[in-house]
Design a protein around this motif. Structure first.
Motif, PDB file in Angstrom:
ATOM      1  N   THR A 194     -51.900  38.175 -28.995  1.00  0.00           N
ATOM      2  CA  THR A 194     -53.010  38.845 -28.320  1.00  0.00           C
ATOM      3  C   THR A 194     -53.971  37.840 -27.690  1.00  0.00           C
ATOM      4  OG1 THR A 194     -54.362  38.958 -30.322  1.00  0.00           O
ATOM      5  CG2 THR A 194     -52.893  40.831 -29.886  1.00  0.00           C
ATOM      6  N   ALA A 249     -60.197  39.242 -24.309  1.00  0.00           N
ATOM      7  CA  ALA A 249     -60.661  39.326 -22.920  1.00  0.00           C
ATOM      8  C   ALA A 249     -61.974  38.564 -22.804  1.00  0.00           C
ATOM      9  CB  ALA A 249     -60.843  40.778 -22.521  1.00  0.00           C
ATOM     10  N   HIS A 308     -50.373  37.904 -24.356  1.00  0.00           N
ATOM     11  CA  HIS A 308     -51.152  38.980 -23.751  1.00  0.00           C
ATOM     12  C   HIS A 308     -52.146  38.285 -22.818  1.00  0.00           C
ATOM     13  CE1 HIS A 308     -50.422  42.057 -27.218  1.00  0.00           C
ATOM     14  NE2 HIS A 308     -49.394  41.252 -27.056  1.00  0.00           N
ATOM     15  N   ALA A 315     -49.648  42.460 -19.775  1.00  0.00           N
ATOM     16  CA  ALA A 315     -50.778  42.441 -18.830  1.00  0.00           C
ATOM     17  C   ALA A 315     -51.751  43.579 -19.131  1.00  0.00           C
ATOM     18  CB  ALA A 315     -50.253  42.562 -17.403  1.00  0.00           C
ATOM     19  N   GLY A 353     -57.954  44.695 -21.193  1.00  0.00           N
ATOM     20  CA  GLY A 353     -58.646  44.141 -22.350  1.00  0.00           C
ATOM     21  C   GLY A 353     -59.974  44.833 -22.604  1.00  0.00           C
ATOM     22  N   ASP A 354     -60.559  44.497 -23.715  1.00  0.00           N
ATOM     23  CA  ASP A 354     -61.904  44.953 -24.065  1.00  0.00           C
ATOM     24  C   ASP A 354     -62.726  43.706 -24.290  1.00  0.00           C
ATOM     25  OD1 ASP A 354     -61.469  47.757 -24.157  1.00  0.00           O
ATOM     26  OD2 ASP A 354     -60.397  47.488 -26.048  1.00  0.00           O
ATOM     27  N   TYR A 392     -59.090  46.036 -14.012  1.00  0.00           N
ATOM     28  CA  TYR A 392     -58.023  46.939 -14.449  1.00  0.00           C
ATOM     29  C   TYR A 392     -56.690  46.205 -14.534  1.00  0.00           C
ATOM     30  CZ  TYR A 392     -61.307  50.731 -13.656  1.00  0.00           C
ATOM     31  OH  TYR A 392     -62.394  51.555 -13.720  1.00  0.00           O
ATOM     32  N   ALA A 393     -55.885  46.639 -15.485  1.00  0.00           N
ATOM     33  CA  ALA A 393     -54.579  45.992 -15.691  1.00  0.00           C
ATOM     34  C   ALA A 393     -53.709  46.089 -14.439  1.00  0.00           C
ATOM     35  CB  ALA A 393     -53.875  46.639 -16.879  1.00  0.00           C
ATOM     36  N   CYS A 416     -50.017  51.615 -22.716  1.00  0.00           N
ATOM     37  CA  CYS A 416     -50.240  53.028 -22.394  1.00  0.00           C
ATOM     38  C   CYS A 416     -50.602  53.788 -23.673  1.00  0.00           C
ATOM     39  CB  CYS A 416     -49.051  53.633 -21.655  1.00  0.00           C
ATOM     40  SG  CYS A 416     -47.563  53.729 -22.634  1.00  0.00           S
ATOM     41  N   HIS A 431     -56.336  57.041 -23.491  1.00  0.00           N
ATOM     42  CA  HIS A 431     -57.276  55.929 -23.625  1.00  0.00           C
ATOM     43  C   HIS A 431     -58.704  56.466 -23.775  1.00  0.00           C
ATOM     44  CE1 HIS A 431     -59.776  52.489 -22.412  1.00  0.00           C
ATOM     45  NE2 HIS A 431     -58.832  51.797 -23.001  1.00  0.00           N
ATOM     46  N   PHE A 445     -53.358  56.516 -13.774  1.00  0.00           N
ATOM     47  CA  PHE A 445     -53.655  55.081 -13.792  1.00  0.00           C
ATOM     48  C   PHE A 445     -52.506  54.295 -14.431  1.00  0.00           C
ATOM     49  CE2 PHE A 445     -58.227  56.595 -13.639  1.00  0.00           C
ATOM     50  CZ  PHE A 445     -58.340  56.337 -12.284  1.00  0.00           C
ATOM     51  N   GLN A 505     -50.126  53.781 -11.723  1.00  0.00           N
ATOM     52  CA  GLN A 505     -50.568  52.698 -10.837  1.00  0.00           C
ATOM     53  C   GLN A 505     -50.027  51.345 -11.319  1.00  0.00           C
ATOM     54  OE1 GLN A 505     -54.869  52.218 -10.388  1.00  0.00           O
ATOM     55  NE2 GLN A 505     -54.846  53.825  -8.842  1.00  0.00           N
ATOM     56  N   LYS A 506     -50.030  51.165 -12.635  1.00  0.00           N
ATOM     57  CA  LYS A 506     -49.547  49.887 -13.198  1.00  0.00           C
ATOM     58  C   LYS A 506     -48.042  49.751 -12.982  1.00  0.00           C
ATOM     59  CE  LYS A 506     -51.685  50.534 -17.419  1.00  0.00           C
ATOM     60  NZ  LYS A 506     -52.377  50.187 -18.675  1.00  0.00           N
ATOM     61  N   TYR A 518     -47.293  46.076 -34.593  1.00  0.00           N
ATOM     62  CA  TYR A 518     -48.564  45.374 -34.740  1.00  0.00           C
ATOM     63  C   TYR A 518     -48.561  44.790 -36.151  1.00  0.00           C
ATOM     64  CZ  TYR A 518     -49.815  48.111 -30.623  1.00  0.00           C
ATOM     65  OH  TYR A 518     -49.836  48.655 -29.363  1.00  0.00           O
TER      66      TYR A 518
HETATM   67  P1  FAD Z   1     -56.192  49.710 -17.964  1.00  0.00           P
HETATM   68  O1  FAD Z   1     -54.809  50.133 -17.740  1.00  0.00           O
HETATM   69  O2  FAD Z   1     -56.859  48.913 -16.874  1.00  0.00           O
HETATM   70  O3  FAD Z   1     -57.039  51.047 -18.237  1.00  0.00           O
HETATM   71  C1  FAD Z   1     -58.323  50.988 -18.822  1.00  0.00           C
HETATM   72  C2  FAD Z   1     -59.045  52.311 -18.620  1.00  0.00           C
HETATM   73  O4  FAD Z   1     -59.431  52.458 -17.273  1.00  0.00           O
HETATM   74  C3  FAD Z   1     -58.199  53.549 -18.921  1.00  0.00           C
HETATM   75  O5  FAD Z   1     -59.066  54.553 -19.380  1.00  0.00           O
HETATM   76  C4  FAD Z   1     -57.634  53.917 -17.571  1.00  0.00           C
HETATM   77  O6  FAD Z   1     -57.268  55.282 -17.496  1.00  0.00           O
HETATM   78  C5  FAD Z   1     -58.797  53.570 -16.657  1.00  0.00           C
HETATM   79  N1  FAD Z   1     -58.400  53.109 -15.343  1.00  0.00           N
HETATM   80  C6  FAD Z   1     -57.338  52.341 -15.025  1.00  0.00           C
HETATM   81  N2  FAD Z   1     -57.322  52.081 -13.696  1.00  0.00           N
HETATM   82  C7  FAD Z   1     -58.422  52.696 -13.178  1.00  0.00           C
HETATM   83  C8  FAD Z   1     -58.972  52.790 -11.861  1.00  0.00           C
HETATM   84  N3  FAD Z   1     -58.366  52.206 -10.811  1.00  0.00           N
HETATM   85  N4  FAD Z   1     -60.125  53.489 -11.692  1.00  0.00           N
HETATM   86  C9  FAD Z   1     -60.739  54.095 -12.747  1.00  0.00           C
HETATM   87  N5  FAD Z   1     -60.251  54.046 -14.017  1.00  0.00           N
HETATM   88  C10 FAD Z   1     -59.120  53.345 -14.220  1.00  0.00           C
HETATM   89  N6  FAD Z   1     -56.991  44.254 -26.034  1.00  0.00           N
HETATM   90  C11 FAD Z   1     -57.391  42.963 -26.015  1.00  0.00           C
HETATM   91  O7  FAD Z   1     -58.582  42.690 -25.808  1.00  0.00           O
HETATM   92  N7  FAD Z   1     -56.481  41.945 -26.218  1.00  0.00           N
HETATM   93  C12 FAD Z   1     -55.163  42.176 -26.409  1.00  0.00           C
HETATM   94  O8  FAD Z   1     -54.372  41.248 -26.562  1.00  0.00           O
HETATM   95  C13 FAD Z   1     -54.713  43.537 -26.424  1.00  0.00           C
HETATM   96  N8  FAD Z   1     -53.403  43.847 -26.594  1.00  0.00           N
HETATM   97  C14 FAD Z   1     -52.986  45.147 -26.510  1.00  0.00           C
HETATM   98  C15 FAD Z   1     -51.625  45.447 -26.595  1.00  0.00           C
HETATM   99  C16 FAD Z   1     -51.174  46.755 -26.520  1.00  0.00           C
HETATM  100  C17 FAD Z   1     -49.702  47.044 -26.586  1.00  0.00           C
HETATM  101  C18 FAD Z   1     -52.116  47.819 -26.357  1.00  0.00           C
HETATM  102  C19 FAD Z   1     -51.658  49.245 -26.284  1.00  0.00           C
HETATM  103  C20 FAD Z   1     -53.479  47.530 -26.254  1.00  0.00           C
HETATM  104  C21 FAD Z   1     -53.927  46.206 -26.325  1.00  0.00           C
HETATM  105  N9  FAD Z   1     -55.274  45.871 -26.215  1.00  0.00           N
HETATM  106  C22 FAD Z   1     -55.678  44.561 -26.227  1.00  0.00           C
HETATM  107  C23 FAD Z   1     -56.288  46.916 -26.035  1.00  0.00           C
HETATM  108  C24 FAD Z   1     -56.542  47.195 -24.534  1.00  0.00           C
HETATM  109  O9  FAD Z   1     -56.910  46.031 -23.875  1.00  0.00           O
HETATM  110  C25 FAD Z   1     -57.617  48.232 -24.458  1.00  0.00           C
HETATM  111  O10 FAD Z   1     -57.116  49.479 -24.851  1.00  0.00           O
HETATM  112  C26 FAD Z   1     -58.337  48.321 -23.127  1.00  0.00           C
HETATM  113  O11 FAD Z   1     -59.473  49.168 -23.297  1.00  0.00           O
HETATM  114  C27 FAD Z   1     -57.506  48.885 -22.005  1.00  0.00           C
HETATM  115  O12 FAD Z   1     -56.567  47.998 -21.550  1.00  0.00           O
HETATM  116  P2  FAD Z   1     -55.445  48.479 -20.514  1.00  0.00           P
HETATM  117  O13 FAD Z   1     -54.675  47.302 -20.127  1.00  0.00           O
HETATM  118  O14 FAD Z   1     -54.734  49.663 -21.014  1.00  0.00           O
HETATM  119  O15 FAD Z   1     -56.413  48.927 -19.300  1.00  0.00           O
END
Ligand code: FAD
Length: 286
Positions: free
Chosen positions: A45, A48, A73, A101, A104-105, A118-119, A140, A145, A157, A160-161, A264
């Motif tokens: 991991t 962010a 990650h 990819a 993150g939080d 955004y991812a 996902c 989420h 979304f 989109q990824k 995990y």
């Molecule tokens: P995104 O896919 O970007 O989505 C985030 C939110 O924004 C979602 O609600 C989505 O619906 C919304 N969204 C997406 N695109 C748009 C757009 N264009 N406009 C408006 N809204 C949009 N966190 C860490 O900090 N470090 C890690 O290493 C880590 N590893 C993880 C591994 C896995 C397998 C999983 C499932 C989660 C992990 N997380 C990690 C947690 C993750 O980073 C969080 O859940 C974070 O809040 C969302 O990341 P994401 O990549 O899903 O975001």
């Protein structure tokens, strides 16, 4: 419970980068114990905002040098394009060819100036700069989420990824198999055809599980939480019940067609190994 079936697919084990020398040493042992099951890859991991940049990199490098496939990650966090580009180049030099990819939080205390990317934008960025050099997994959420207003928006979304170039996805953990199967159905209807690997969180500690689940929007069903609660400090009973529940969940997922699983591990070998051995898993694909 123990099953006689042998399930195959892509199985991966997630670690977090240890903070102390003792943690680094412990992870080496855990990694070697888990490696005996021949997983598809390990993943590490990333905090962010770059909070674990060096630790994630050194953990990934060590795992790779020990001879295993490993996926860092990665997220933009508050970083600029150049620093993410440099990090990706460093990974490429180490022979890394897969990335998880993420958006993150941000850790608390990063301040409002740091913004999240955004991812989907990270996937686009990697494809633009590195073509197909990396296999890209994205996250996902079968239980949606926490930032998403509706399941439709969340799925849009996610798509989109996928359209940006993700090869496969790993879910947030869940304990309700129906959530996963329903999510797969909805994703398929949107034309999402990449493999979606369920993320599996072994149950070993009730307090931590509850705290973590409320932060990430994963639901611990009432019948599970009430049973765990009833054990109080009796860790052995918590572990035994957790093992039974999660083995059953995994069996249901694999029998229902899940293409593999992502564990995990929380940097512990025993809970994941117990589930693995109960299920008789075999890694066959990467
Ligand atoms: P995104 O896919 O970007 O989505 C985030 C939110 O924004 C979602 O609600 C989505 O619906 C919304 N969204 C997406 N695109 C748009 C757009 N264009 N406009 C408006 N809204 C949009 N966190 C860490 O900090 N470090 C890690 O290493 C880590 N590893 C993880 C591994 C896995 C397998 C999983 C499932 C989660 C992990 N997380 C990690 C947690 C993750 O980073 C969080 O859940 C974070 O809040 C969302 O990341 P994401 O990549 O899903 O975001």
């Amino acid at each position: 419970m123990t099953t006689d079936a042998v399930f195959s697919g892509r199985f991966s084990f997630e670690f977090f980068p240890p903070k102390t020398d003792k943690g680094v040493e412990k992870l080496r042992t855990v990694r070697e114990q888990l490696a005996t099951r021949n997983p598809g890859f390990f993943s590490v991991t990333y905090g962010a905002g770059g909070s674990t940049r060096e630790r994630t990199f050194s953990t990934v490098k060590e795992i790779k040098q020990a001879g295993y496939d490993v996926a860092p990650h990665l997220s933009f966090g508050g970083d600029d394009e150049n620093s993410v580009l440099n990090l990706l180049n460093d990974y490429k030099q180490q022979g890394i060819n897969r990335i998880v990819a993420l958006r993150g939080d941000l850790p608390s205390g990063m301040g409002p100036q740091a913004h999240l990317v955004y991812a989907s934008e990270l996937v686009t960025f990697i494809r633009k700069n590195f073509g197909d050099d990396f296999h890209l997994d994205v996250a996902c959420y079968p239980e949606i989420h926490p930032d998403s207003a509706t399941v439709e928006k969340d799925l849009a979304f996610f798509k989109q990824k996928v359209d940006a170039g993700a090869n496969s996805a790993i879910t947030q953990y869940f304990y309700n198999a129906d959530a996963y199967f329903y999510y797969l159905e909805r994703a398929q209807k949107l034309g999402i055809d990449i493999p979606i690997y369920p993320g599996i969180m072994p149950i070993t500690n009730f307090t931590n599980l509850q705290r973590f689940s409320s932060m990430c929007g994963a639901e611990v069903p009432r019948w599970i939480s009430r049973q765990l609660e009833s054990y109080g400090d009796d860790l052995e009973s918590i572990k035994a019940f957790g093992l039974e529940v999660v083995t059953d969940l995994c069996e249901t997922l694999l029998e229902g067609g899940a293409p593999g699983m992502h564990f995990y591990t929380m940097n512990q070998a025993e809970p994941t190994l117990s589930i693995w051995d109960n299920l008789g898993l075999e890694n066959v694909s990467s």
